[in-house]
Motif scaffolding. Structure first.
Motif, PDB file in Angstrom:
ATOM      1  N   TRP A   1     -13.723  -1.836  -5.587  1.00 49.01           N
ATOM      2  CA  TRP A   1     -14.533  -1.900  -4.363  1.00 49.01           C
ATOM      3  C   TRP A   1     -15.980  -2.278  -4.631  1.00 49.01           C
ATOM      4  CZ3 TRP A   1     -11.975  -2.282  -0.113  1.00 49.01           C
ATOM      5  CH2 TRP A   1     -10.751  -1.625   0.060  1.00 49.01           C
TER       6      TRP A   1
ATOM      7  N   SER B   1       0.832  -1.212   0.000  1.00 48.46           N
ATOM      8  CA  SER B   1       0.000   0.000   0.000  1.00 48.46           C
ATOM      9  C   SER B   1       0.859   1.252   0.000  1.00 48.46           C
ATOM     10  CB  SER B   1      -0.912   0.024   1.229  1.00 48.46           C
ATOM     11  OG  SER B   1      -1.653  -1.153   1.300  1.00 48.46           O
TER      12      SER B   1
ATOM     13  N   CYS C   1      -9.214  -3.702  -3.895  1.00 51.85           N
ATOM     14  CA  CYS C   1      -8.454  -4.441  -2.890  1.00 51.85           C
ATOM     15  C   CYS C   1      -8.290  -5.884  -3.355  1.00 51.85           C
ATOM     16  CB  CYS C   1      -9.233  -4.404  -1.573  1.00 51.85           C
ATOM     17  SG  CYS C   1      -8.310  -4.962  -0.144  1.00 51.85           S
TER      18      CYS C   1
ATOM     19  N   CYS D   1     -14.086  -3.871   5.410  1.00 48.78           N
ATOM     20  CA  CYS D   1     -13.750  -3.508   4.027  1.00 48.78           C
ATOM     21  C   CYS D   1     -14.096  -2.059   3.743  1.00 48.78           C
ATOM     22  CB  CYS D   1     -14.527  -4.383   3.051  1.00 48.78           C
ATOM     23  SG  CYS D   1     -13.671  -5.874   2.673  1.00 48.78           S
TER      24      CYS D   1
ATOM     25  N   ARG E   1     -11.663   1.015   2.556  1.00 51.39           N
ATOM     26  CA  ARG E   1     -11.929   1.839   1.377  1.00 51.39           C
ATOM     27  C   ARG E   1     -11.844   3.319   1.734  1.00 51.39           C
ATOM     28  NH1 ARG E   1     -16.136   4.502  -1.428  1.00 51.39           N
ATOM     29  NH2 ARG E   1     -17.661   4.194   0.230  1.00 51.39           N
TER      30      ARG E   1
ATOM     31  N   ALA F   1      -8.632 -10.166  -6.857  1.00 60.14           N
ATOM     32  CA  ALA F   1      -8.795  -8.739  -6.560  1.00 60.14           C
ATOM     33  C   ALA F   1      -9.925  -8.165  -7.399  1.00 60.14           C
ATOM     34  CB  ALA F   1      -7.507  -7.968  -6.857  1.00 60.14           C
TER      35      ALA F   1
ATOM     36  N   PHE G   1      -8.072  -9.625   3.662  1.00 62.07           N
ATOM     37  CA  PHE G   1      -8.037  -8.570   2.648  1.00 62.07           C
ATOM     38  C   PHE G   1      -6.747  -7.796   2.869  1.00 62.07           C
ATOM     39  CE2 PHE G   1     -12.531  -8.647   1.211  1.00 62.07           C
ATOM     40  CZ  PHE G   1     -13.009  -9.574   2.120  1.00 62.07           C
ATOM     41  N   SER G   2      -5.881  -7.807   1.877  1.00 54.98           N
ATOM     42  CA  SER G   2      -4.652  -7.021   2.008  1.00 54.98           C
ATOM     43  C   SER G   2      -4.389  -6.373   0.657  1.00 54.98           C
ATOM     44  CB  SER G   2      -3.497  -7.911   2.435  1.00 54.98           C
ATOM     45  OG  SER G   2      -3.427  -9.047   1.622  1.00 54.98           O
ATOM     46  N   HIS G   3      -3.327  -5.596   0.534  1.00 55.66           N
ATOM     47  CA  HIS G   3      -3.011  -4.915  -0.720  1.00 55.66           C
ATOM     48  C   HIS G   3      -4.194  -4.049  -1.172  1.00 55.66           C
ATOM     49  CE1 HIS G   3       0.315  -7.667  -0.711  1.00 55.66           C
ATOM     50  NE2 HIS G   3      -0.516  -8.682  -0.730  1.00 55.66           N
ATOM     51  N   ALA G   4      -4.429  -3.009  -0.406  1.00 57.06           N
ATOM     52  CA  ALA G   4      -5.557  -2.123  -0.687  1.00 57.06           C
ATOM     53  C   ALA G   4      -5.112  -0.931  -1.529  1.00 57.06           C
ATOM     54  CB  ALA G   4      -6.166  -1.634   0.618  1.00 57.06           C
ATOM     55  N   TYR G   5      -6.004  -0.478  -2.380  1.00 57.81           N
ATOM     56  CA  TYR G   5      -5.763   0.678  -3.251  1.00 57.81           C
ATOM     57  C   TYR G   5      -6.980   1.585  -3.167  1.00 57.81           C
ATOM     58  CZ  TYR G   5      -2.648  -2.920  -5.040  1.00 57.81           C
ATOM     59  OH  TYR G   5      -1.715  -3.913  -5.130  1.00 57.81           O
TER      60      TYR G   5
END
Lengths: 537, 478
Positions: A421, A185, A453, A263, A267, A418, A445-449
């Motif tokens: 959202w 991230s 995600c 989640c 976001r 992935a 849930f990892s690697h969020a943008y």
């Protein structure tokens, strides 16, 4: 070991391999090469769990490579490609070159085929130069991730790439598969770090894909070779962005009643213009796994503690645990439902969200404070620093303990998908439901943008009957990936496609797959590079 | 092959509708050129260049596909055309065969807006400012603001991998693109799928991003958005030399600061229009002074910390704080620069252009000095700006202009200026072409590595476009 050799000799006579070796020695006398049976077994495949299941059935190397070579520079890689190309021209047994880093891929990206030559790039492992002023490092692709990070740390720098395979994966492997680390991230995935690479294409040409600074005129060949999984060329070196090693780090845990609420909180955090280094939200059961003490035993123990201990409310003896594992795994559908019912009791704080911040002290502190406020506004429960640091201390613990579950009569694997959202919860429910009949499943849930995600499903299924296990395993993957594409998700966020997901490339890319086929025809016209990965022949 | 023009006209009318097809001189003249200074300079002394035989305005990808199939059948070159603001001859004509211009601007609709994921799906013919205004109305921003904002289209930006003035924070336009629709030369419409990130092979959209229409026509894209900021701050610092200004910027970016704007230019207080009537002429020390202009956006507390970090670093390197005013003033005039060159180019003996190159920080200040010196030595004027700063380097935007004895001599001087810029750039470790693409102009000026990359593009083009209809002659293609 003797058993393995016997199997190998039965399935692949050594004669063809011997002739190939002689040809290679003749053509490239300076290249280190081996056809020793130990090497041929060791290099026969990566860590794809489907292959592990086959190993349980006694099939160690059904199609061992003809030999293994260790080029020491890109000039030798060029010679090797020229040799293979010439062979392809004259008919007979085609020569196929399969690049090999540390062999920790989990999608069958580096699998030997009959008669193939495994090209181990780990002798090309130097850090070519570190440019602290430019925040750049140039390294050969065979370097182990951990070693590269170590060298950078000595200069007060970090690459910021921390996959859990850090100790058993190479830079070339990261680039070939579009790898992501735990701090993606903040630092991005590997494709965000590389500015240019040296590649040896299947035509034998050496191409510098871009400029040190990135950018330039024309399409980005860097972005077109990253993720090419050895099908277009060998990545032999790369220039990557580096950062000052973080002066400060803050970790914290938050609880959310439901995974969907967690989640939504992520976001909002990502869209608020903040850049946490770590964002990991565990669903109900994965929360139990994440919070239990990984130091005291293997993941199998943790899993068993969780099932037989926590759920049943009593401690259990090891033999009982094993029994319990087998019992719950024979009916994964029942277990999954049971867990859903029991979830609130398993973890009183709900789903755990671990958030970490790092970098400059002032920037870290202000972001952690703003992030904290945002998460509290989203309905989070502050669990303090402990769960965050607990994750941090155990962040590399998981990967190496997989094998214990395999020997406990179970198979384990992970599916990392992935989506944006708007589709994320559909993706979560869809994939979960699709694989629940076959395995006990949990997710984080990892690697969020800001725009979406990734979801990392871990699953454990019964592996009592080897023949049937593989069937069930394949069915699970088919159903899971079908559900993922139906929900509008991607089939892989950072493990790659390899051979195991190759038949889903059309669902993934639709007709734009033609562009990939065009690249293959351009860069590997003789089809000598890692055929089978990415659905390319 | 002979060209049965009326037959083709009939087929094109069928493809896009007769009202969206023109061979009228009004349209063919208007589409004969883009904003490439060299072509404009040639046209002021010589004849206006020949235009396309046909201009079509398709309304959708399917119509573009139809046009490309017709072009393939008759082996006619096709030039995709957006706002016509290319500075490198991306949409200027070449060759003898009659060609078709596909004007993309009728494809200008927002197809979908996902406010949850902050992703917009939009047709590529939309003009930049219109897209931005429509997004602003809903509380979002694309964050892509080149000076061509009021002219260029999204498709043009994507095709040239454009960088805007906010690139330090939001990246180049390709970094904002999550997926796109394009029509390949044989008429196949391909969609690259949307995902926040993926690991399913190469990122295929990148074959078309930056390809400048040589492999197909981009007709739509999914783009990531940002929320319109609640808070924006400005700051400015003055340095005796350019090098410490670069140092302060470099260190700030390494510390993790993400400025919205970060540029280094001459002291704006020296500008003639800004000076008092009786002010003394600027001294050499005045002229070597450089000002770092900064803007920030985001949560207010975060912006304050970012500002504080930069202030500390700038001060430590001898920067004198000038407060908000100079940066704010620049912000107010940020679109004024782009089209100021036009009057220069209609005067017969003048020449002007804008060299843009990228380099790592270590190479940057040497390049800055060498470029300035080389140009001044010839009596040509320059204004160099450091922009598009990022972790590993920045770009130099070098506006140059001069006067010659005749129109021909001006053209010669112009070419010489470019050759000189290329030499200085390569010798100093820079890469020519960072913001505007390559078009017809830059390919021959690139270094060997960059030329090799374009040769690879030609190879790919042979496979996707065997008839060679798509924007031939661009980026060194045939």
């Amino acid at each position: 070991m003797a058993g393995s050799v016997r199997i190998l000799q039965m399935t692949a006579p050594l004669t063809s391999a011997d002739s190939r070796l002689a040809e290679l020695r003749d053509a490239l006398p300076d290249l280190r090469v081996s056809n020793h049976v130990t090497d041929r077994i060791a290099y026969a495949r990566d860590l794809w769990p489907g292959g592990q299941i086959e190993k349980l059935a006694g099939k160690h190397a059904p199609e061992p490579p003809a030999c293994v070579v260790w080029p020491k520079d890109s000039a030798q890689v060029v010679e090797l490609v020229q040799w293979a190309k010439a062979k392809a021209g004259v008919g007979g047994d085609p020569v196929v070159l399969v690049p090999f880093g540390a062999g920790s891929g989990v999608c069958g990206g580096t699998m030997a085929g009959a008669g193939s030559v495994i090209v181990d790039l780990k002798e090309m492992d130097s850090v070519v130069r570190i440019e602290p002023h430019n925040n750049l490092v140039r390294a050969q692709s065979g370097i182990i991730g951990w070693h590269l990070e170590d060298r950078l740390n000595m200069e007060g720098l970090t690459l910021g790439h921390f996959p859990s395979s850090l100790m058993c994966s190479t830079l070339g492997g990261y680039l070939a598969t579009r790898s992501a680390g735990q701090c993606s991230s903040l630092y991005g995935k590997i494709e965000d770090m590389a500015t240019t690479m040296e590649v040896v294409t299947g035509t034998g040409e050496v191409l510098e894909t871009g400029r040190d600074m990135g950018g330039g005129v024309g399409p980005s060949w860097t972005q077109l070779f990253i993720g090419s999984e050895g099908a277009l060329g060998f990545i032999t070196a790369a220039t990557l962005k580096v950062h000052p090693a973080p002066a400060h780090r803050m970790m914290r845990g938050y609880g959310f009643g439901r995974v969907s609420a967690g989640c939504e909180a992520i976001r909002r955090l990502m869209q608020a213009g903040l850049r946490p280094a770590v964002v990991r939200l565990y669903d109900e059961f994965d929360t139990v796994m994440a919070r239990s003490s990984a130091e005291k035993g293997s993941e199998a123990d943790t899993l068993l503690d969780a099932i037989s201990g926590r759920v049943k409310g009593s401690g259990a003896m090891p033999w009982l645990k094993r029994k319990a594992l087998q019992m719950v795994l024979t009916r994964p559908d029942v277990t999954n439902r049971l867990i859903e019912e029991l979830a609130p009791r398993i973890s009183a704080d709900g789903c755990l969200l671990v958030v970490g911040w790092e970098g400059d002290k002032r920037l870290t502190e202000v972001q952690a404070r703003l992030g904290h406020d945002e998460l509290m506004r989203s309905g989070g429960k502050d669990l303090g620093e402990e769960p965050g640091w607990h994750w941090f201390k155990n962040r590399y613990a998981v990967s190496y303990k997989q094998s214990k579950l395999f020997t406990s009569g179970a198979f384990v694997d992970t599916m990392e998908v992935a989506a944006t959202w708007d589709r994320l919860m559909d993706l979560y429910e869809g994939v979960r439901k699709a694989i629940a009949p076959f395995a006990f499943v949990m997710a984080h849930f990892s690697h969020a943008y800001p725009e979406g995600c990734s979801i990392y499903f871990s699953f454990v299924g019964p592996a009592t009957d080897p023949g049937q296990t593989r069937q069930q395993y394949d069915r699970l993957w088919r159903r899971g990936l079908t559900a993922a594409t139906r929900a509008g998700g991607t089939i892989s966020h950072h493990h790659g496609v390899g051979r195991s997901k190759a038949h889903f490339m059309t669902e993934e890319h639709g007709n734009s797959l033609r562009l990939l086929q065009t690249l293959k025809a351009t860069f590997d016209p003789a089809s000598i590079l890692n055929p089978g990965v990415l659905g390319l022949s | 092959m002979s060209v049965p023009q009326s037959e083709i006209t009939g087929q094109l009318a069928e493809a896009v509708g007769p009202e969206n097809l023109s061979s009228s001189p009004v349209d063919t003249i208007a589409h004969a050129l883009d904003f490439w200074p060299r072509a404009l300079m040639k046209s002021r002394s010589g004849p206006w260049p020949r235009g396309p035989k046909w201009v079509v305005w398709p309304g959708a990808a399917a119509e573009v596909a139809h046009v490309l199939r017709i072009a393939s059948a008759y082996a006619l070159p096709v030039i995709p055309y957006g706002g016509g603001s290319s500075m490198v001859g991306g949409a200027s004509p070449r060759g003898d065969r009659p060609w078709i211009v596909i004007n993309c601007k009728r494809m200008c609709n927002i197809l979908d807006m996902d406010e949850v994921s902050m992703v917009v799906h939009v047709q590529a013919g939309i003009v930049g400012v219109e897209l931005e205004e429509r997004l602003n109305a809903r509380g979002f921003s694309l964050g892509h603001v080149p000076t061509s904002m009021t002219t260029a289209t999204l498709g043009g930006w994507l095709s040239t991998q454009s960088a805007g003035m906010l690139s330090s924070r939001y990246g180049r336009v390709g970094d904002l693109c999550l997926g796109l629709t394009a029509v390949l030369p044989d008429g196949q419409v391909v969609h690259t799928r949307v995902a926040p990130r993926r690991a399913t092979g190469p990122e295929l959209a990148h074959l078309l991003i930056g390809a400048e229409g040589t492999l197909g026509v981009i007709t739509a894209a999914h783009l990531r958005l940002h929320r319109l900021p609640l808070h924006r701050r400005f700051d400015s610092f003055c340095f005796e030399q350019v090098a410490p200004a670069m140092g302060a910027l470099r260190q700030s970016l390494a510390a993790g600061v993400r400025p919205l704007v970060a540029r280094i230019q001459r002291d704006p207080r020296l500008r003639r229009s800004d000076r008092e009537q009786d002010a003394p002429e600027p001294t050499p020390a005045d002229l070597s002074r450089r000002v770092l202009l900064l803007a920030y956006e985001g949560p207010v507390e975060l912006v304050e910390v970012e500002q504080e970090i930069v202030r500390d670093l700038a001060t430590a390197l001898g920067g004198e704080g000038l407060g908000q005013a100079p940066a704010r003033r620049w912000w107010g005039q940020r679109f004024a620069a782009g089209f100021r060159m036009t009057p220069l180019l209609v005067q017969d003996h003048l020449f002007a252009d804008y060299v843009e190159l990228g380099a790592t920080w270590q190479a940057l200040s040497g390049l800055y000095d060498n470029l300035e010196e080389a140009f001044e030595k010839r009596g040509w004027r320059t204004r160099i700006t450091v922009e598009h700063a990022r972790l590993e380097g920045a770009s130099l935007g070098c506006a140059f202009w001069g006067e010659a004895d005749s129109a021909e001599a001006a053209l010669e001087a112009y070419d010489e200026a470019w050759r000189l810029a290329a030499r200085v750039c390569h010798a100093g470790g820079g890469g020519l072409g960072h913001v505007y693409g390559g078009g017809q102009h830059r390919a021959a000026l690139l270094d060997d590595n960059a030329k090799q990359r374009l040769a690879v593009l030609t190879e790919v083009k042979r496979k996707l476009d065997p008839a060679g209809i798509m924007n031939p002659g661009i980026l060194g293609t045939e």
